[in-house]
Design a protein around this motif. Structure first.
Motif, PDB file in Angstrom:
ATOM      1  N   ALA A 253      66.289  69.654 102.110  1.00  0.00           N
ATOM      2  CA  ALA A 253      65.898  69.508 100.687  1.00  0.00           C
ATOM      3  C   ALA A 253      64.472  69.873 100.690  1.00  0.00           C
ATOM      4  O   ALA A 253      64.128  70.795  99.723  1.00  0.00           O
ATOM      5  CB  ALA A 253      66.133  68.299  99.936  1.00  0.00           C
ATOM      6  N   MET A 254      63.615  69.099 101.284  1.00  0.00           N
ATOM      7  CA  MET A 254      62.110  69.555 101.210  1.00  0.00           C
ATOM      8  C   MET A 254      61.945  71.063 101.714  1.00  0.00           C
ATOM      9  O   MET A 254      61.250  71.769 101.103  1.00  0.00           O
ATOM     10  CB  MET A 254      61.277  68.617 101.918  1.00  0.00           C
TER      11      MET A 254
ATOM     12  N   LYS B 122      63.856  73.457 101.647  1.00  0.00           N
ATOM     13  CA  LYS B 122      64.331  74.267 100.631  1.00  0.00           C
ATOM     14  C   LYS B 122      63.456  74.492  99.293  1.00  0.00           C
ATOM     15  O   LYS B 122      62.960  75.605  99.098  1.00  0.00           O
ATOM     16  CB  LYS B 122      65.804  73.851  99.799  1.00  0.00           C
ATOM     17  N   LYS B 123      63.049  73.291  99.026  1.00  0.00           N
ATOM     18  CA  LYS B 123      62.120  73.380  97.832  1.00  0.00           C
ATOM     19  C   LYS B 123      60.621  73.778  98.295  1.00  0.00           C
ATOM     20  O   LYS B 123      60.226  74.712  97.341  1.00  0.00           O
ATOM     21  CB  LYS B 123      61.957  71.737  97.415  1.00  0.00           C
ATOM     22  N   TYR B 124      60.158  73.628  99.398  1.00  0.00           N
ATOM     23  CA  TYR B 124      58.793  74.013  99.550  1.00  0.00           C
ATOM     24  C   TYR B 124      58.660  75.390 100.095  1.00  0.00           C
ATOM     25  O   TYR B 124      57.703  76.178 100.120  1.00  0.00           O
ATOM     26  CB  TYR B 124      57.923  73.120 100.503  1.00  0.00           C
TER      27      TYR B 124
ATOM     28  N   SER C 263      64.107  77.215 102.352  1.00  0.00           N
ATOM     29  CA  SER C 263      64.813  76.814 103.480  1.00  0.00           C
ATOM     30  C   SER C 263      64.490  77.685 104.588  1.00  0.00           C
ATOM     31  O   SER C 263      65.237  77.447 105.620  1.00  0.00           O
ATOM     32  CB  SER C 263      66.449  77.112 103.270  1.00  0.00           C
TER      33      SER C 263
ATOM     34  N   TRP D 167      55.481  65.911 100.577  1.00  0.00           N
ATOM     35  CA  TRP D 167      55.199  66.211  99.031  1.00  0.00           C
ATOM     36  C   TRP D 167      54.019  66.292  98.716  1.00  0.00           C
ATOM     37  O   TRP D 167      53.410  67.044  97.787  1.00  0.00           O
ATOM     38  CB  TRP D 167      56.041  65.213  98.282  1.00  0.00           C
TER      39      TRP D 167
ATOM     40  N   SER E  48      71.059  75.111 102.709  1.00  0.00           N
ATOM     41  CA  SER E  48      70.875  73.965 101.538  1.00  0.00           C
ATOM     42  C   SER E  48      71.588  72.714 102.369  1.00  0.00           C
ATOM     43  O   SER E  48      72.738  72.841 102.780  1.00  0.00           O
ATOM     44  CB  SER E  48      71.367  74.242 100.382  1.00  0.00           C
TER      45      SER E  48
END
Ligand code: ME8
Length: 515
Positions: free
Chosen positions: A363-364, A366-368, A371, A430, A503
């Protein structure tokens, strides 16, 4: 290519498959899959034991021929194993022509070696255990007055018959020497000591034919005798490997026979002595596992609490059962199956530890970074510590699985997963994202994904389906678990910058403890 041969007992066809059968077969499957990962030429054998008085009586009770009963029960096993992802290379039936031929060849070798003679037999017999007891043994176990079996307490019958005998007593000293010279031959150690003192207590010649029933393989040239079911059954390990067409089959001797503790004497005393007499090599190891109780009670037909694999599979994924059974109880010890223990273990180690690490890492990523794995920056001490832990885990798991310490192997893999989750907290990706420290963020995410990939490979013999899904998310392609080889896959650093993962999609959703 190095060979590896693992077997389960062959299961009697007078009964339906239950938790005990499932347990040994899963354990054998995990070893087979692990050795295939190592690139060995693996032969994994399971099957059924169709002959003997017990099966004949069960068939009579149902008003059908023994072979009909066998055919019905074989179906149950044959359809169950794929559902549990059992990857056996062969399935032996003792009613088959090839087995008949192998048992005759074995008999002939024993006879030619002078290890079989004809005599007269008088003893006590337990039909459910297919075991003979002397008067002294009954007396020692305080079973003589009640005429009951020292093992299972059920009635024994007095038997008097002409019989062939195997000169077991001739092999007593050789077997003692062998067990002493080969400390790994019988495991766990407590069982080895048990066998040693049994053998040191003296071996009697073994009656190896019956005239009181007909469901079995006849003695060559003396057809009123049927070959004792254990001589017949034990020979299955050679039949399936290719005996007698190959005098010493390619995969023989077996690397390990996995069995339950109740059938240790047959495998660790009778079988090696038979092989010595026949001039054939002995299996390298016999491992006797413990017995399961269910919710604290002994499994029994009369209580109706024997756990049926088909029912368990309605409730849990095969992989979850595989994990729990090998993780919960040290292999070799007795254990208890309870639904709450399974759910708690699942939630803590699979949902919270592995599942969480996979989900949060992908998930990180993907978010940052869409992916995609970015270029790593400088490696810090904490990164090197994680890599070292992964590499030490690979070595430890190898050593543990080679001594059938499944629960330790799983615990060791779980330590790395926990390490990975701590690494997330310690690095707080994060925060790195927020402060724009892209090089460090990329390094951290890379170490997480690479750790996950190597964890999934180590767990794949235990949970082939789930780990296939996990690797698919990491590798972004369908991964053929059976074709993985550690030599190609297990080095740190196989994933490269620019690789796109998928994902995250949860593979271990939490279980509700109350349902
Ligand atoms: O013994 N927990 O067959 P089988 C764990 N045909 N394991 C259990 C168990 C339990 N509660 N109950 C049974 C035979 N088992 C012979 C083998 S091999 C050449 C011939 C295990 O169907 C038991 O320990 O009675 C045994 O190893 C296996 O189930 C097969 O039992």
């Amino acid at each position: 290519m190095q060979t590896y041969y693992v077997s389960t007992p062959i299961y009697y066809v007078n009964d339906e498959p239950h938790l005990g059968h499932m347990y040994t077969t899963i354990a054998a499957d995990i070893l087979a899959r692990y050795e295939r990962l190592l690139g060995k030429d693996v032969f994994f054998l399971t099957g059924v034991d169709e002959h003997g008085q017990k099966v004949q009586q069960a068939a009579e009770g149902r008003g059908i021929a023994p072979i009909e009963l066998a055919n019905q029960v074989v179906e149950r096993y044959a359809s169950l194993w794929p559902e549990l992802e059992i990857s056996n290379d062969d399935f032996i039936r003792t009613s088959s022509e090839r087995h008949h031929k192998a048992v005759h060849a074995m008999w002939k070798r024993l006879k030619d070696a002078g290890a079989i003679y004809k005599g007269f037999y008088e003893d006590w017999y337990c039909v459910p255990c297919e075991t003979y007891w002397t008067e002294t043994q009954l007396k020692d176990a305080e079973c003589f007055d009640k005429h009951c079996c020292p093992d299972c307490q059920r009635d024994v019958e007095k038997i008097q018959e002409e019989s062939y005998f195997f000169r077991l007593s001739d092999y007593q000293e050789r077997l003692i020497d062998y067990i002493k010279a080969n400390p790994d031959f019988i495991a766990p150690e407590s069982r080895r000591n048990e066998v040693l003192s049994f053998v040191e207590g003296g071996l009697r010649d073994l009656s190896v034919s019956r005239t009181t029933f007909s469901w079995g393989i006849p003695v060559p040239d003396d057809e009123k005798h049927v070959i004792y079911v254990w001589i017949d059954a034990l020979t299955n390990y050679l039949t399936a490997a290719g005996f007698p067409d190959q005098e010493i089959p390619k995969h023989w001797p077996a690397d390990v026979h996995l069995i339950g503790k109740d059938i240790l004497r047959f495998h660790a005393v009778y079988w090696p002595c038979m092989l010595m007499a026949a001039g054939l090599p002995l299996p390298k190891r016999v491992f006797a596992h413990g017995w399961w109780t269910v919710e604290g009670e002994k499994m029994s037909k009369s209580k109706g609490n024997a756990l049926r694999p088909a029912d368990l599979l309605e409730q849990y994924d095969a992989d979850v059962l595989r994990y729990f059974l090998l993780r919960e109880v040290p292999f070799g010890q007795d254990g208890d199956f309870s639904h709450i223990a399974l759910k708690m273990r699942y939630n803590s180690e699979l949902a919270n530890d592995v599942g969480n690490l996979l989900n949060r890492s992908l998930a990180m990523l993907k978010k940052y970074n869409g992916s995609v794995l970015g270029e790593s920056g400088e490696e810090l001490e904490m990164d090197r510590a994680l890599i070292a832990d992964v590499e030490a885990m690979q070595r430890d798991v190898d050593e543990m699985l080679h001594r059938q310490a499944f629960h330790l192997a799983l615990e060791r893999i779980n330590q790395v997963v926990k390490h990975g989750n701590r690494y997330v907290e310690d690095n707080a990706p994060w925060g790195l994202a927020k402060s724009g420290n892209t090089a460090r963020l990329n390094t951290v995410l890379y170490h997480l994904v690479e750790t996950l990939r190597l964890v999934a490979i180590q767990l794949s013999p235990f949970m082939p389906e789930k780990m296939g899904l996990m690797l698919q998310q990491i590798m972004n392609v369908d991964v053929d678990i059976a074709a993985l080889r550690l030599l190609d896959e297990a080095g740190w650093g196989k994933l490269k910058a620019g690789h796109a993962c998928q994902s995250p999609s949860p593979i271990f959703p939490r279980m509700d403890l109350d349902s």
